[in-house]
Design a protein around this motif. Structure first.
Motif, PDB file in Angstrom:
ATOM      1  N   TYR A 168      39.566  52.948  49.408  1.00  0.00           N
ATOM      2  CA  TYR A 168      40.077  51.387  48.615  1.00  0.00           C
ATOM      3  C   TYR A 168      39.864  51.939  47.499  1.00  0.00           C
ATOM      4  O   TYR A 168      38.938  51.672  47.091  1.00  0.00           O
ATOM      5  CB  TYR A 168      38.587  50.597  49.502  1.00  0.00           C
ATOM      6  CG  TYR A 168      38.965  49.009  49.107  1.00  0.00           C
ATOM      7  CD1 TYR A 168      39.781  48.390  49.908  1.00  0.00           C
ATOM      8  CD2 TYR A 168      38.595  48.225  47.707  1.00  0.00           C
ATOM      9  CE1 TYR A 168      39.788  46.824  49.363  1.00  0.00           C
ATOM     10  CE2 TYR A 168      38.377  47.089  47.975  1.00  0.00           C
ATOM     11  CZ  TYR A 168      39.454  46.167  48.662  1.00  0.00           C
ATOM     12  OH  TYR A 168      39.461  45.333  48.188  1.00  0.00           O
ATOM     13  N   ILE A 230      33.034  46.434  48.326  1.00  0.00           N
ATOM     14  CA  ILE A 230      34.625  46.156  47.586  1.00  0.00           C
ATOM     15  C   ILE A 230      34.524  45.211  47.152  1.00  0.00           C
ATOM     16  O   ILE A 230      35.743  45.089  45.998  1.00  0.00           O
ATOM     17  CB  ILE A 230      34.738  45.554  49.246  1.00  0.00           C
ATOM     18  CG1 ILE A 230      35.351  46.291  50.979  1.00  0.00           C
ATOM     19  CG2 ILE A 230      36.296  44.544  49.623  1.00  0.00           C
ATOM     20  CD1 ILE A 230      35.654  46.383  52.016  1.00  0.00           C
ATOM     21  N   THR A 239      35.599  52.558  43.025  1.00  0.00           N
ATOM     22  CA  THR A 239      36.274  52.151  43.879  1.00  0.00           C
ATOM     23  C   THR A 239      35.701  52.755  44.869  1.00  0.00           C
ATOM     24  O   THR A 239      34.105  53.008  44.705  1.00  0.00           O
ATOM     25  CB  THR A 239      37.082  53.302  44.081  1.00  0.00           C
ATOM     26  OG1 THR A 239      36.392  54.966  43.811  1.00  0.00           O
ATOM     27  CG2 THR A 239      38.561  54.186  42.880  1.00  0.00           C
ATOM     28  N   THR A 247      37.747  49.095  58.750  1.00  0.00           N
ATOM     29  CA  THR A 247      39.281  48.350  57.657  1.00  0.00           C
ATOM     30  C   THR A 247      40.340  47.871  58.864  1.00  0.00           C
ATOM     31  O   THR A 247      40.972  46.892  57.694  1.00  0.00           O
ATOM     32  CB  THR A 247      40.317  49.750  56.779  1.00  0.00           C
ATOM     33  OG1 THR A 247      40.966  50.578  58.330  1.00  0.00           O
ATOM     34  CG2 THR A 247      39.482  50.775  56.459  1.00  0.00           C
ATOM     35  N   ASP A 254      43.366  42.888  51.181  1.00  0.00           N
ATOM     36  CA  ASP A 254      42.284  44.011  51.050  1.00  0.00           C
ATOM     37  C   ASP A 254      43.055  45.264  51.307  1.00  0.00           C
ATOM     38  O   ASP A 254      43.181  46.411  51.241  1.00  0.00           O
ATOM     39  CB  ASP A 254      40.845  44.073  51.085  1.00  0.00           C
ATOM     40  CG  ASP A 254      40.366  42.436  50.584  1.00  0.00           C
ATOM     41  OD1 ASP A 254      40.874  42.308  49.326  1.00  0.00           O
ATOM     42  OD2 ASP A 254      39.483  42.284  51.221  1.00  0.00           O
ATOM     43  N   LYS A 255      43.704  45.102  52.437  1.00  0.00           N
ATOM     44  CA  LYS A 255      44.261  45.810  53.241  1.00  0.00           C
ATOM     45  C   LYS A 255      45.297  47.166  52.429  1.00  0.00           C
ATOM     46  O   LYS A 255      45.796  48.112  52.743  1.00  0.00           O
ATOM     47  CB  LYS A 255      44.944  45.662  54.924  1.00  0.00           C
ATOM     48  CG  LYS A 255      43.607  44.722  55.652  1.00  0.00           C
ATOM     49  CD  LYS A 255      44.892  45.251  56.933  1.00  0.00           C
ATOM     50  CE  LYS A 255      43.276  44.716  58.105  1.00  0.00           C
ATOM     51  NZ  LYS A 255      44.005  44.285  59.452  1.00  0.00           N
ATOM     52  N   LYS A 257      44.698  47.464  49.274  1.00  0.00           N
ATOM     53  CA  LYS A 257      44.275  48.108  48.790  1.00  0.00           C
ATOM     54  C   LYS A 257      44.234  49.437  49.480  1.00  0.00           C
ATOM     55  O   LYS A 257      43.063  50.414  48.368  1.00  0.00           O
ATOM     56  CB  LYS A 257      43.281  47.581  48.260  1.00  0.00           C
ATOM     57  CG  LYS A 257      43.215  46.068  47.518  1.00  0.00           C
ATOM     58  CD  LYS A 257      42.866  45.416  47.123  1.00  0.00           C
ATOM     59  CE  LYS A 257      42.771  44.518  45.992  1.00  0.00           C
ATOM     60  NZ  LYS A 257      41.915  43.369  46.368  1.00  0.00           N
ATOM     61  N   LEU A 258      44.324  49.698  50.182  1.00  0.00           N
ATOM     62  CA  LEU A 258      44.171  50.860  51.285  1.00  0.00           C
ATOM     63  C   LEU A 258      44.916  51.977  51.074  1.00  0.00           C
ATOM     64  O   LEU A 258      46.137  51.910  51.195  1.00  0.00           O
ATOM     65  CB  LEU A 258      43.653  50.999  52.763  1.00  0.00           C
ATOM     66  CG  LEU A 258      42.733  49.655  53.610  1.00  0.00           C
ATOM     67  CD1 LEU A 258      43.084  49.040  54.479  1.00  0.00           C
ATOM     68  CD2 LEU A 258      41.059  49.408  53.053  1.00  0.00           C
TER      69      LEU A 258
END
Length: 313
Positions: A168, A230, A239, A247, A254-255, A257-258
């Motif tokens: 992340y 997170i 991180t 996830t 937010d996904k 940033k994966l």
């Protein structure tokens, strides 16, 4: 001697206290003491050294307790044999699940399992790996779901799935634009970690081939919550790494940033763990098949590199 008497012996050996052992066995302390004394008189030896606090096993007592565990386990197996012959899947089943697996995996299979096997009463506890190993060995758990391999001689493991580590990375980070990461892209001193006792934390340290952390920064934190990590990452404070299943429930924003790792993807191995005595193996198999049925559509990674969950010594 009787099975019940041997169970009393095992309770005292575990708790090192007659009063506490009696409470755990739901009998009075005089009753338990009298029954253990009968066993000692029958054998002509002392199993416990009562002069020490806490109570200790004698040398011969150690050997007797080892054999008593085998006898009690084998007596339980008789009911297992009858249940399997009748095709009966039921009764109480105690299972431990580590905290980084419980919130994602349990909701995926629990409803299916209790509908398919309504006569099984699941007793589920969230426990760390060390507690799970101890309770499995002491007979206080029938099985567990944990990251493996655990390298425990008396325990057996059946792999359920392989779950990749996913990074992340907040926007603006130096590697935020990379589609897939390499291990060398990680800086362990900026990774926000779960607190000590979580095998996922140990997995990250093993992934980065580090056993120590730099504590000279502006702050150190070890949280028990991925959500906290997170939020801190979003504030630009570092991180973090997440298990893949965690996830799936993130917000779409937010996904983005994966970041997945290149193949072979560093992953943890998640297994059903149970004593090699294989007591209640019919319920263990029912659990395995139920989880396999729901997990195959959610996680299909094969080209993986298993990262040990064991802390470096």
């Amino acid at each position: 001697m009787t099975i019940t008497q041997l169970q009393y012996v095992l309770a005292v050996a575990e708790h090192k206290n007659f009063t506490l052992a009696a409470e755990k066995c739901f009998v009075t302390q005089p009753t338990l003491s009298m029954q253990i004394q009968k066993v000692e008189e029958e054998l002509g030896v002392l199993i416990f050294d009562r002069s020490k606090k806490p109570i200790q096993l004698t040398d011969i007592g150690q050997k007797i307790v080892t054999q008593a565990k085998n006898i009690v386990n084998e007596s339980t197996r008789i009911k297992d044999i009858v249940d399997q012959q009748k095709g009966f899947v039921g009764g109480e089943f105690r299972i431990g699940i580590i905290p980084t697996i419980m919130p994602t995996l349990l909701p995926m299979f629990l409803n299916n399992f209790i509908k398919k096997y309504p006569k099984v009463k699941l007793v589920i506890e969230e426990l760390n790996t060390e507690e799970i190993i101890t309770r499995l060995k002491n007979g206080h758990l029938d099985a567990a779901i944990a990251a493996t391999p655990l390298q425990e001689e008396k325990l057996k493991e059946i792999v359920l799935y392989y779950e990749p580590f996913v990074a992340y990375i907040p926007e603006g980070h130096a590697v935020a634009q990379k589609k897939e990461l390499e291990i060398s892209d990680l800086n362990i001193d900026e990774i926000l970690l779960l607190q000590d006792g979580h095998c996922f934390r140990d997995g990250i340290l093993n992934l980065c081939k580090r056993s120590d952390l730099n504590e000279n920064g502006h702050f150190t934190i070890a949280s028990g919550s991925f959500e906290t990590l997170i939020k801190l990452a979003d504030e630009g404070l570092g991180t973090t790494l997440l298990p893949y299943l965690h996830t799936l429930d993130l917000k779409e924003s937010d996904k983005k940033k994966l970041h997945h790792f290149e193949d072979p993807k560093p992953s943890r191995e998640v297994s059903l763990v149970f004593p090699k005595t294989e007591l209640k193996i019919h319920i263990i198999e029912a659990l395995r098949s139920t989880i396999a049925g729901v997990i195959k559509g959610a996680i299909v990674f094969q080209n993986v590199e298993i990262i040990s969950p064991l802390p470096k010594k």
